[in-house]
Write a protein that holds these residues in place. Structure first.
Motif, PDB file in Angstrom:
ATOM      1  N   VAL A 180      38.621 -32.762  40.751  1.00 45.56           N
ATOM      2  CA  VAL A 180      38.993 -32.975  39.353  1.00 45.56           C
ATOM      3  C   VAL A 180      38.410 -34.299  38.868  1.00 45.56           C
ATOM      4  O   VAL A 180      38.535 -35.327  39.525  1.00 45.56           O
ATOM      5  N   ILE A 181      37.766 -34.245  37.720  1.00 38.55           N
ATOM      6  CA  ILE A 181      37.220 -35.454  37.102  1.00 38.55           C
ATOM      7  C   ILE A 181      38.337 -36.088  36.295  1.00 38.55           C
ATOM      8  O   ILE A 181      38.958 -35.436  35.457  1.00 38.55           O
ATOM      9  N   THR A 182      38.587 -37.358  36.538  1.00 39.34           N
ATOM     10  CA  THR A 182      39.714 -38.026  35.881  1.00 39.34           C
ATOM     11  C   THR A 182      39.292 -38.866  34.684  1.00 39.34           C
ATOM     12  O   THR A 182      40.140 -39.410  33.993  1.00 39.34           O
ATOM     13  N   ALA A 183      37.997 -38.969  34.419  1.00 38.02           N
ATOM     14  CA  ALA A 183      37.513 -39.712  33.251  1.00 38.02           C
ATOM     15  C   ALA A 183      37.907 -38.962  31.977  1.00 38.02           C
ATOM     16  O   ALA A 183      38.029 -37.737  31.986  1.00 38.02           O
ATOM     17  N   PRO A 184      38.115 -39.679  30.874  1.00 33.94           N
ATOM     18  CA  PRO A 184      38.410 -39.003  29.609  1.00 33.94           C
ATOM     19  C   PRO A 184      37.309 -38.005  29.251  1.00 33.94           C
ATOM     20  O   PRO A 184      36.126 -38.248  29.497  1.00 33.94           O
ATOM     21  N   ASN A 185      37.715 -36.880  28.683  1.00 37.88           N
ATOM     22  CA  ASN A 185      36.783 -35.811  28.346  1.00 37.88           C
ATOM     23  C   ASN A 185      36.144 -36.075  26.988  1.00 37.88           C
ATOM     24  O   ASN A 185      36.708 -35.747  25.950  1.00 37.88           O
ATOM     25  N   ARG A 186      34.973 -36.633  26.979  1.00 36.76           N
ATOM     26  CA  ARG A 186      34.269 -36.923  25.733  1.00 36.76           C
ATOM     27  C   ARG A 186      33.621 -35.680  25.138  1.00 36.76           C
ATOM     28  O   ARG A 186      33.233 -35.685  23.978  1.00 36.76           O
ATOM     29  N   ALA A 187      33.502 -34.604  25.896  1.00 30.11           N
ATOM     30  CA  ALA A 187      32.887 -33.376  25.394  1.00 30.11           C
ATOM     31  C   ALA A 187      33.852 -32.593  24.508  1.00 30.11           C
ATOM     32  O   ALA A 187      33.423 -31.795  23.680  1.00 30.11           O
ATOM     33  N   GLY A 188      35.154 -32.773  24.717  1.00 32.54           N
ATOM     34  CA  GLY A 188      36.139 -32.106  23.891  1.00 32.54           C
ATOM     35  C   GLY A 188      36.400 -30.652  24.237  1.00 32.54           C
ATOM     36  O   GLY A 188      37.120 -29.964  23.530  1.00 32.54           O
ATOM     37  N   ARG A 189      35.829 -30.164  25.293  1.00 34.02           N
ATOM     38  CA  ARG A 189      36.082 -28.787  25.734  1.00 34.02           C
ATOM     39  C   ARG A 189      36.157 -28.777  27.252  1.00 34.02           C
ATOM     40  O   ARG A 189      35.652 -29.678  27.906  1.00 34.02           O
ATOM     41  N   THR A 190      36.794 -27.740  27.782  1.00 28.71           N
ATOM     42  CA  THR A 190      36.951 -27.647  29.233  1.00 28.71           C
ATOM     43  C   THR A 190      35.659 -27.141  29.851  1.00 28.71           C
ATOM     44  O   THR A 190      35.122 -26.113  29.443  1.00 28.71           O
TER      45      THR A 190
END
Length: 79
Positions: A60-70
């Protein structure tokens, strides 16, 4: 965004060129007690059959999701 994707990593190491990722719909992932399950194609060659798989905690990537989608980066066993 390209540099951001290329800089992502999980506990398993660098992982995440956007070219390798697959966007999944909200209905194709669930979270329970801090663990994730995603529904992805059974194989890279045929995406007509989706199966639920457990995401290893260390993947699991724990960085904030800048892409806005899963997005998932599935790894299929070579066979």
């Amino acid at each position: 965004m390209r540099a951001w994707f290329n800089g992502l990593s999980s506990g398993m190491g660098p992982c995440c060129s956007v070219a390798d990722g697959r966007t999944i719909a909200d209905a194709d992932w669930i979270s329970s007690a801090g663990h994730y399950r995603v529904r992805v194609p059974r194989s890279d060659a045929d995406d007509s059959e989706l199966v639920w798989v457990d995401v290893p905690d260390e993947a699991v990537i724990t960085a904030p999701n800048r892409a806005g989608r899963t997005i998932v980066w599935p790894l299929w066993a070579l066979g």
